[in-house]
Write an enzyme that holds these catalytic residues in place. Sequence first.
Site, PDB file in Angstrom:
ATOM      1  N   ASP A  21      40.279  91.726 -87.461  1.00  0.00           N
ATOM      2  CA  ASP A  21      40.017  90.591 -87.984  1.00  0.00           C
ATOM      3  C   ASP A  21      39.836  89.694 -86.914  1.00  0.00           C
ATOM      4  OD1 ASP A  21      40.137  88.499 -90.085  1.00  0.00           O
ATOM      5  OD2 ASP A  21      42.360  88.107 -89.785  1.00  0.00           O
ATOM      6  N   SER A  22      40.014  88.291 -87.174  1.00  0.00           N
ATOM      7  CA  SER A  22      40.034  87.305 -86.309  1.00  0.00           C
ATOM      8  C   SER A  22      41.290  87.267 -86.097  1.00  0.00           C
ATOM      9  CB  SER A  22      39.476  85.784 -86.899  1.00  0.00           C
ATOM     10  OG  SER A  22      40.220  85.521 -87.910  1.00  0.00           O
ATOM     11  N   CYS A  32      38.055  91.282 -92.991  1.00  0.00           N
ATOM     12  CA  CYS A  32      37.618  90.136 -92.703  1.00  0.00           C
ATOM     13  C   CYS A  32      36.657  89.789 -93.394  1.00  0.00           C
ATOM     14  CB  CYS A  32      37.170  89.914 -90.962  1.00  0.00           C
ATOM     15  SG  CYS A  32      36.412  88.391 -90.618  1.00  0.00           S
ATOM     16  N   GLU A  65      47.885  81.290 -88.999  1.00  0.00           N
ATOM     17  CA  GLU A  65      47.988  81.624 -87.735  1.00  0.00           C
ATOM     18  C   GLU A  65      49.155  81.163 -87.096  1.00  0.00           C
ATOM     19  OE1 GLU A  65      46.310  84.084 -85.971  1.00  0.00           O
ATOM     20  OE2 GLU A  65      45.172  84.557 -87.570  1.00  0.00           O
ATOM     21  N   CYS A  75      39.441  85.430 -98.127  1.00  0.00           N
ATOM     22  CA  CYS A  75      39.989  85.502 -96.722  1.00  0.00           C
ATOM     23  C   CYS A  75      41.053  86.290 -96.769  1.00  0.00           C
ATOM     24  CB  CYS A  75      39.933  83.930 -96.502  1.00  0.00           C
ATOM     25  SG  CYS A  75      40.437  84.094 -94.371  1.00  0.00           S
ATOM     26  N   HIS A  94      43.408  86.125 -94.609  1.00  0.00           N
ATOM     27  CA  HIS A  94      44.644  85.366 -94.220  1.00  0.00           C
ATOM     28  C   HIS A  94      45.295  84.828 -95.365  1.00  0.00           C
ATOM     29  CE1 HIS A  94      42.915  85.126 -90.115  1.00  0.00           C
ATOM     30  NE2 HIS A  94      43.982  84.757 -89.584  1.00  0.00           N
TER      31      HIS A  94
HETATM   32  N1  DGL Z   1      40.306  86.364 -92.002  1.00  0.00           N
HETATM   33  C1  DGL Z   1      39.159  86.573 -91.936  1.00  0.00           C
HETATM   34  C2  DGL Z   1      38.193  86.318 -93.147  1.00  0.00           C
HETATM   35  O1  DGL Z   1      38.923  87.150 -94.007  1.00  0.00           O
HETATM   36  C3  DGL Z   1      38.450  85.446 -90.920  1.00  0.00           C
HETATM   37  C4  DGL Z   1      39.350  84.068 -90.913  1.00  0.00           C
HETATM   38  C5  DGL Z   1      38.682  82.992 -90.091  1.00  0.00           C
HETATM   39  O2  DGL Z   1      39.030  83.209 -88.790  1.00  0.00           O
HETATM   40  O3  DGL Z   1      38.145  81.866 -90.191  1.00  0.00           O
HETATM   41  O4  DGL Z   1      37.316  85.792 -93.329  1.00  0.00           O
END
Ligand code: DGL
Length: 268
Positions: free
Chosen positions: A8-9, A71, A147, A179, A181
């Site tokens: 993931d990011s 992600c 984050e 997402c 996150h």
């Molecule tokens: N967690 C990732 C997603 O599901 C990336 C979120 C991001 O870095 O913008 O899209």
Amino acid sequence: MQPIGIFDSGVGGLTVLKRMREALPRENYIYFADLANVPYGDKSPGHIVKIVSGILDFMRHKNVKAIIMACNTSSALVLPGLLENGYPVPLFGMIEPIAEAAKNGLGSKRVGILANPVTVNSGIYQKMLAPLNSVAVPCPRLVPFVEKGIFEGEEVESALAEYLAPVEELNADTLILGCTHYPFLAPVIEKMLKNGTRVLDPSLYTVKQVKQTLHKLCLLRKMNNGNGGKGRVEFYTSKSPENFKSLAGLFLGEQVEDVKEVSELAAV
Ligand code: DGL
């Protein structure tokens, strides 16, 4: 012995890693957090394709037996092309399993999706959820909160009030957290939703698909590995390993021993 690669990011994909370890505890895992490039949500599609290609090469170099794009952004922009052209190891993403579940099984009719701007602009959720009535809302302010380990409070609620308005307007029966996150914010989101909307975390459905597919392909680890039956997790990041170590420990509820920095993947 080959590990399963998850990336993931940033910390978002840990929500997927956690469920994977619950579902398949004997497996070994490699987790890569792209802290040098987070957030993906404000980058161009071409830039994301380049970033993700580097991560996939890294995973292949680590000899993984499967890769989970934990992600939505990568699942929206990179996965469809790779699946179409064929890829040498099984690849999984976040979007198709939840979209199928919402359409078939869960009986959703009106679906709200919260996601970052690139995922929303790709139109993939609306396409995969058709013919259901859906609205996808870009939420650029949420990833930076997560984050930083901020999961509640005035600022979070004010951003969410704005993002949830179109979902309430649709009178959605289902809200997809598009997402990885966002599940960290689920308690606040659930508290703020007024119409009894059901909140869905796609990771549950992705993990189910991974387990079924790897079982079918006879790729699941059968033997105990002498570590009380528990597999290992290796953590990598493109930047700030110490930062990641403490946040990941907090999220996973256990001590994260070692996080290695892969600086080659930082400048993409
Ligand atoms: N967690 C990732 C997603 O599901 C990336 C979120 C991001 O870095 O913008 O899209």
